[in-house]
Structure formats: C-alpha cells, structure tokens
Design an enzyme around this catalytic site. Structure first.
Site, PDB file in Angstrom:
ATOM      1  N   ASP A 178      -4.739  27.617  50.971  1.00 12.93           N
ATOM      2  CA  ASP A 178      -4.653  28.806  51.823  1.00 12.93           C
ATOM      3  C   ASP A 178      -5.907  29.664  51.766  1.00 12.93           C
ATOM      4  OD1 ASP A 178      -4.016  29.497  49.126  1.00 12.93           O
ATOM      5  OD2 ASP A 178      -3.168  31.397  49.830  1.00 12.93           O
ATOM      6  N   ASP A 201       0.193  28.277  45.067  1.00 13.31           N
ATOM      7  CA  ASP A 201       0.589  29.588  45.578  1.00 13.31           C
ATOM      8  C   ASP A 201      -0.028  29.827  46.958  1.00 13.31           C
ATOM      9  OD1 ASP A 201       1.452  29.515  43.009  1.00 13.31           O
ATOM     10  OD2 ASP A 201       0.279  31.230  42.299  1.00 13.31           O
ATOM     11  N   ASP A 261      -3.001  23.008  46.895  1.00  7.83           N
ATOM     12  CA  ASP A 261      -2.901  24.273  46.180  1.00  7.83           C
ATOM     13  C   ASP A 261      -1.419  24.640  46.043  1.00  7.83           C
ATOM     14  OD1 ASP A 261      -3.771  26.790  45.098  1.00  7.83           O
ATOM     15  OD2 ASP A 261      -3.283  27.677  47.038  1.00  7.83           O
TER      16      ASP A 261
END
Length: 375
Positions: free
Chosen positions: A128, A10, A8
């Site tokens: 995240d 961001d 991922d």
C-alpha cells in the site's frame, strides 16, 4: 518454476488503523476483496510470502504478545479459506535504524534470491506504500500499490488478480543457426492474424491456416538456405514455432490440454470412414487431428502423397514439419489424411491441426489438467 506474490501485511491484507499498529483483536479487519483475489492467484499457481515492517516490534511500545494474537488469527482466517503463506518475513527495526532488512531494502530476501525454483518473471509485490514499489524495483519484479486514502495507489485486489492470473500468453523465439535465422512471435490470446515470410509461398499459406483456424496471433520471419533446399527452413520453422507455443503456455494451468472432435458436432464422420480426432473435410479429402499437450512429444502420421511437391513445399517435409513442431512443443499429435488431391490433403492437415489446437489452448479457469501436478 513457481511464481511468488510477496505481500505487505498492514494496509494490504488487513486494514491499517490510524495508529499504524494492529495490536488488538478489535483492530483486525481484512482488506476488501483480498480472499477471492488470493484464491484466484493460488489456483493460477502462485505462492504467497508476507513481507512486513513492524516498527519496534518487541519493544515496550509494541510488545510481541500484542502482535502475536491478532497475527495468528489473521493467518488462521486465511488458512480456513484455503490460503496458506509460504513464509512470514518481519523486520522489527525503526525507520531511523536504516536497516538493510527493512523495506524497501531486500535484506530479508537472501534465501529467496538464491532459490532457482522461483519464477521471477511472473512474481510480483503487492503493498500500500511507495516503499513497497521500491522494494519490487529492488527485486526487479512487478509492483502493485493498492489504492488507499493514506498513500494513494492505483490498484484493487480484483484488478491485481486479473492482471497476474489472466496475463496474455505470449512468447518471442529467435532461432539462429548456420542454416537458418528464424523469429517467431506468438500470442495465444490475441486476435487471429498472421504475418508469415519464409521464402516459400505455399508454406506461408499453410502457416497462415494455423493462425486463422487456431485463433491465435502469429508472426514468423524465416530466412534459410533455400539455395540448397527447403529442408532446413521448414524443419527449423517447426522447431521455433513449437518452442514459442511451449513458452507461451507457461505451466499450462487452465488449458483444455486435449484437442479432439466433440462427438456432438454434425460434421463428424461415423461408420467405416470415421477417424478419431478433430475431423474436417476439404472437398474429396478428409483429415483428422487429435493432440495432447502432455509434455511428452510423440507424432503419428497416417497418409500418403503422390506428388513430389505442392507448390514450393516438398510433400515429404509435411510430416517432418509436424514432427518438429511436436518435438519442440512437447505435444503428442496423431494426424491422418486421405483423399485424391495432394494440395487438399496438405492443407486439410494444417487446418485439422489448427482446429484441434484451438480447443486444446482454450483456458477454463486455472486448474492444472493433470493428476501428476505437472505437465
């Protein structure tokens, strides 16, 4: 085959701001520890693919130009440190669109799912959010959720890199034929121990020498047609053990590759009696083994036996076992022995091989020990 870490963007590669949009240069911050972790994974043979949801990218609320500049700078920073991404996959939909290309959906992954050169067993997803873990589950790969104040998680980049790059080298091989049924479990990084049952006590004892002196964990269960003779059991055990070693080594990154006797060791014999390779004595006997995990199986044996068998193991099957081991493991082995006592000679052969294996199997970083790029 190549393992891939899908990542991922961001909150994983770069810090995620409160408004969840990195649309200005001043918002760009790398996540702590990401560069050394990716370098370690790169050196372990991993490729990297970014998979990111960018809500409404290209819309008036998130213009493409606002995204492109910071994203290009991020990629340039990673590239300047030797980290290159194989692909950047972006979903531009809104959550309400429920698009199949939006994580945790895997619609962006069609080309990768059709790629037979990907090592899916070693591949992983790092993100995240819980949706990144769901994405990993949908791909049937391991998922890691980075620890963040917004979404929780249990991992940091250092721990992820250690888990993937320094994973234990283990294998389980089941070989079943009309003549034998053999199971081998091996852990090249486990505590030295052996549980061996082949129906041939002396052969068991020799296989235990490999585990002890190579410093590996080894379990072998072999049931063979011993009512006919010992040949099939000993040969197939060598083949199954070799296959297990080959599987456990994986792509061989970081291994010593060669097993030989360092010249500074005090027990190396010099002069007319010297033998190349890892040389060890056993009373009046001297055995030498030198090996290379080159991927090109080859076996050379120098030695003779007087007795027809030692215990319940025919001496003619001693070199045959080592040849079978080489054929299945892709190992090049030169083994020599001389002495008076055949028991000592057989045992010294197994111990010399084991000590050479110990050296060749040791890991020293993650660099592939070959200029060809493959072993």
């Amino acid at each position: 085959m190549t393992p891939i870490v899908f990542i991922d963007r961001d909150g994983t590669l770069i810090e995620e701001p409160p408004d969840f949009q990195i649309d200005a240069y001043e918002k760009l911050r790398l996540v702590n520890g990401v560069i050394p972790a990716l370098l370690k994974l790169r050196d372990a043979g991993y490729h990297f693919v970014i998979v990111t949801n960018q809500d409404g990218l290209g819309s008036p609320t998130y213009p493409q130009a606002s995204f492109d500049g910071p994203n290009a700078l991020m990629l340039q920073i990673f590239s300047s440190q030797g980290i290159v991404f194989r692909d950047v996959l972006i979903d531009r939909s809104w959550p309400a669109d429920n698009a199949p290309t939006r994580k945790p959906g895997i619609g962006l992954m069609v080309a990768y799912l059709q790629d037979r050169d990907i090592d899916w067993a070693r591949s992983a997803m790092v993100g995240d959010r819980p949706t990144d873990l769901q994405f990993a589950e949908n791909l049937n790969i391991r998922g890691f959720q980075l620890r963040t104040p917004q979404f929780g998680g249990d991992w940091d980049w250092d721990g992820i890199a250690h888990t993937l790059a320094d994973a234990p080298r283990r294998a389980v091989v089941q070989r079943h034929t009309k003549e034998t049924n053999i199971r081998v479990e091996i852990d090249l990084d486990g505590a030295p121990q052996a549980r061996i049952t082949t129906g041939l006590p002396f052969f068991n004892h020799m296989l235990e020498q490999i585990a002890k002196h190579a410093g590996i964990s080894l379990q072998i269960s072999a049931v063979g047609d011993l009512h006919i003779d010992e040949h099939h059991t000993i040969e197939d055990t060598g083949l199954a053990l070799g296959q297990a070693v080959r599987q456990a080594l994986g792509d061989k990154r970081g291994i010593g590759r060669y097993g030989f006797d360092p010249p500074q060791l005090p027990w190396q014999v010099s002069g007319a009696a010297a033998h190349g390779g890892f040389t060890l004595p056993m009373d009046e006997t001297q055995a030498s083994a030198v090996l290379d995990f080159s991927g090109r199986p080859y076996f050379v044996f120098e030695g003779t036996f007087v007795r027809e068998r030692v215990g319940d193991m025919p001496t003619e099957l001693v070199p045959h076992f080592f040849r079978s081991l080489c054929d299945a493991s892709g190992m090049n082995l030169h083994l020599s022995v001389h002495g008076d006592n055949d028991h000592h000679k057989v045992e010294a052969c197994f111990k010399a091989l084991a000590r050479a294996l110990r050296q060749a199997l040791q890991r020293h970083g993650h660099v592939l020990p070959s200029t060809k790029g493959a072993l």
